[in-house]
Design an enzyme around this catalytic site. Structure first.
Site, PDB file in Angstrom:
ATOM      1  N   ASP A   1      74.188  25.844  30.134  1.00 19.89           N
ATOM      2  CA  ASP A   1      72.836  25.419  30.842  1.00 19.89           C
ATOM      3  C   ASP A   1      72.495  26.321  31.993  1.00 19.89           C
ATOM      4  O   ASP A   1      73.153  27.322  32.303  1.00 19.89           O
ATOM      5  CB  ASP A   1      73.459  23.818  31.442  1.00 19.89           C
ATOM      6  CG  ASP A   1      74.353  23.915  32.511  1.00 19.89           C
ATOM      7  OD1 ASP A   1      75.489  24.929  32.101  1.00 19.89           O
ATOM      8  OD2 ASP A   1      74.210  23.431  33.562  1.00 19.89           O
TER       9      ASP A   1
ATOM     10  N   GLU B   1      77.432  22.972  33.293  1.00 16.79           N
ATOM     11  CA  GLU B   1      78.280  23.540  34.242  1.00 16.79           C
ATOM     12  C   GLU B   1      77.697  23.714  35.640  1.00 16.79           C
ATOM     13  O   GLU B   1      78.119  23.562  36.820  1.00 16.79           O
ATOM     14  CB  GLU B   1      78.764  25.089  33.949  1.00 16.79           C
ATOM     15  CG  GLU B   1      80.004  25.677  34.782  1.00 16.79           C
ATOM     16  CD  GLU B   1      79.451  26.715  35.947  1.00 16.79           C
ATOM     17  OE1 GLU B   1      79.967  27.243  36.865  1.00 16.79           O
ATOM     18  OE2 GLU B   1      78.033  26.766  36.031  1.00 16.79           O
TER      19      GLU B   1
END
Length: 415
Positions: free
Chosen positions: A83, A178
């Protein structure tokens, strides 16, 4: 060892897929579009020849490079996240390749006069003569942490193509979310099955980190009373002014812009309100556990003092711990840091061992039973339009991964 074109093409194929995460979502992954890269990675890992390639219902990816030696050595892992930060848009990324960088200003966007300059970003001077990948000035790049993914995939592919490199079993893991603090939340450490791992999620070449902040978030809610301002004397309580008192009572020099190294801070990152109610959102950070606890107590005591001044509860505070310093879990197995340091030195990379002024999946994973120091991925200026990564740094990161795997097999240490 690794060609610039190979690693550049792979990296660009990842960063041009939008994987921005969303802190306001309750799903995992937090955005549907993260599946686009996750599914691509699964197919790519199968194509290069990794085994046991899996993706679960939350988009956590795992795969195995089987051992090619007949003796038992520790199973190690390498982990990155796919991400990108919601701090700045990751949609429609248009990477620019700057070959043989001349050390001068880089025009990212002529129309909007967006310039990446070594006068401001001094680290650029380290990479004169190298190949840089930058943004076009309108998005982030996504080197955090698609550079790490690029390096891990490339290293695994290289070892598959070079069976003369002897190694034990290697596990790799790619995570969603994350950037919003959830990357390790649903990571199955038992399924991963490694003795220890490394996150490839650092910045400058040479970084090797096994300390990070202890972290908490605080929400401060102040209640006021609104009455007609013309008739407010003795009646109105303006929550904004009370919020101002709270803000000004915390140490002004203990904020991110005034601290470095192992110094902690209070960071007010969001404020919204009116006369009736104001809410402040803080993050609290410190490397030292006792100082971390003391910072939380300072905020609680300040809340009590303001309520006492007003002789009623005008202010409430809610503090939640977020993650802890991984040093406590890594120090008992310091040989895992020593191996990474030796790997860098053998490749003529000067290790930069310093505390992370932030968090990492590795911190949470260390407390989940998987000691997990952090290694450079090569990028700079994460989370914004000035992000860039030198291709040579990514190649060096690939070499470090391969060397760590080799050294682990030779040393035959267990965790």
């Amino acid at each position: 060892m690794i060609s610039k074109k190979q690693i550049t093409d792979r990296f660009i194929s990842y960063v041009t897929i939008d994987t921005e995460s969303d802190p306001d979502s309750n799903t995992t992954p937090s955005t549907e579009k993260q599946w686009d890269l996750a599914n691509k990675l699964v197919e790519e890992l199968k194509d290069i020849g990794l085994k046991d390639v899996t993706i679960d219902e939350n988009a956590y990816i795992m795969a195995t490079l089987p051992s090619n030696i007949d003796k038992e050595v520790p199973t190690i892992g390498f982990i990155s996240h796919f991400d990108t930060s919601p701090d700045f848009t990751g949609a429609h990324v248009k990477p620019q390749i700057i070959e043989n960088y001349d050390g001068e200003d880089i025009i990212l966007n002529q129309e909007e006069n967006i310039v990446l300059s070594p006068d401001y970003f001094e680290d650029l001077k380290l990479y004169k003569g190298q190949t840089l990948i930058t943004t076009d000035g309108t998005t982030l790049l996504g080197a955090d942490d698609k550079a790490g993914i690029t390096e891990i995939v490339t290293a695994m592919e290289y070892m598959i193509q070079h069976p003369e490199i002897k190694h034990g079993k290697v596990r790799i893991g790619f995570t969603p979310d994350e950037e919003i603090g959830r990357g390790a939340h649903k990571f199955d450490v038992k399924k991963f099955g490694a003795d220890w791992a490394y996150t490839m999620d650092g910045s400058e070449i040479g970084e090797l980190e096994y300390e990070n902040f202890n972290a908490a978030g605080a929400v401060v809610t102040i209640k006021g009373k609104i009455v007609h301002p013309g008739y407010a004397k003795g009646k109105m309580i303006n929550s904004i002014y009370i919020a101002q008192d709270f803000i000004n009572s915390l140490p002004r020099m203990e904020t991110p812009e005034h601290t470095s190294g192992r110094e902690g801070f209070f960071h007010l990152h969001t404020i919204k309100g009116d006369v009736e109610e104001t809410q402040l959102q803080y993050i609290i950070r410190d490397h030292d556990k006792e100082h971390f606890q003391a910072r939380k107590e300072v905020m609680k005591k300040l809340t009590e003092e303001i309520n006492a001044q007003h002789k009623r509860e005008v202010i409430k505070i809610e503090i939640k711990d977020q993650y802890y310093n991984m040093r406590e879990k890594v120090e008992p197995v310091m040989h895992i840091v020593d191996i990474a340091e030796e790997a860098m030195k053998s490749l003529n990379i000067t290790p930069i061992i310093k505390p992370i002024r932030g968090g990492t999946d590795g911190s949470q994973l260390s407390y989940m039973g998987l000691p997990c120091p952090n290694i450079f991925a090569g990028g700079h200026n994460f989370h914004g339009r000035y992000e860039y990564v030198p291709v040579e740094s990514m190649i060096k990161a690939v070499e470090v991964i391969v060397k760590i795997v080799e050294l682990t097999a030779v040393k035959q240490k267990t965790s």
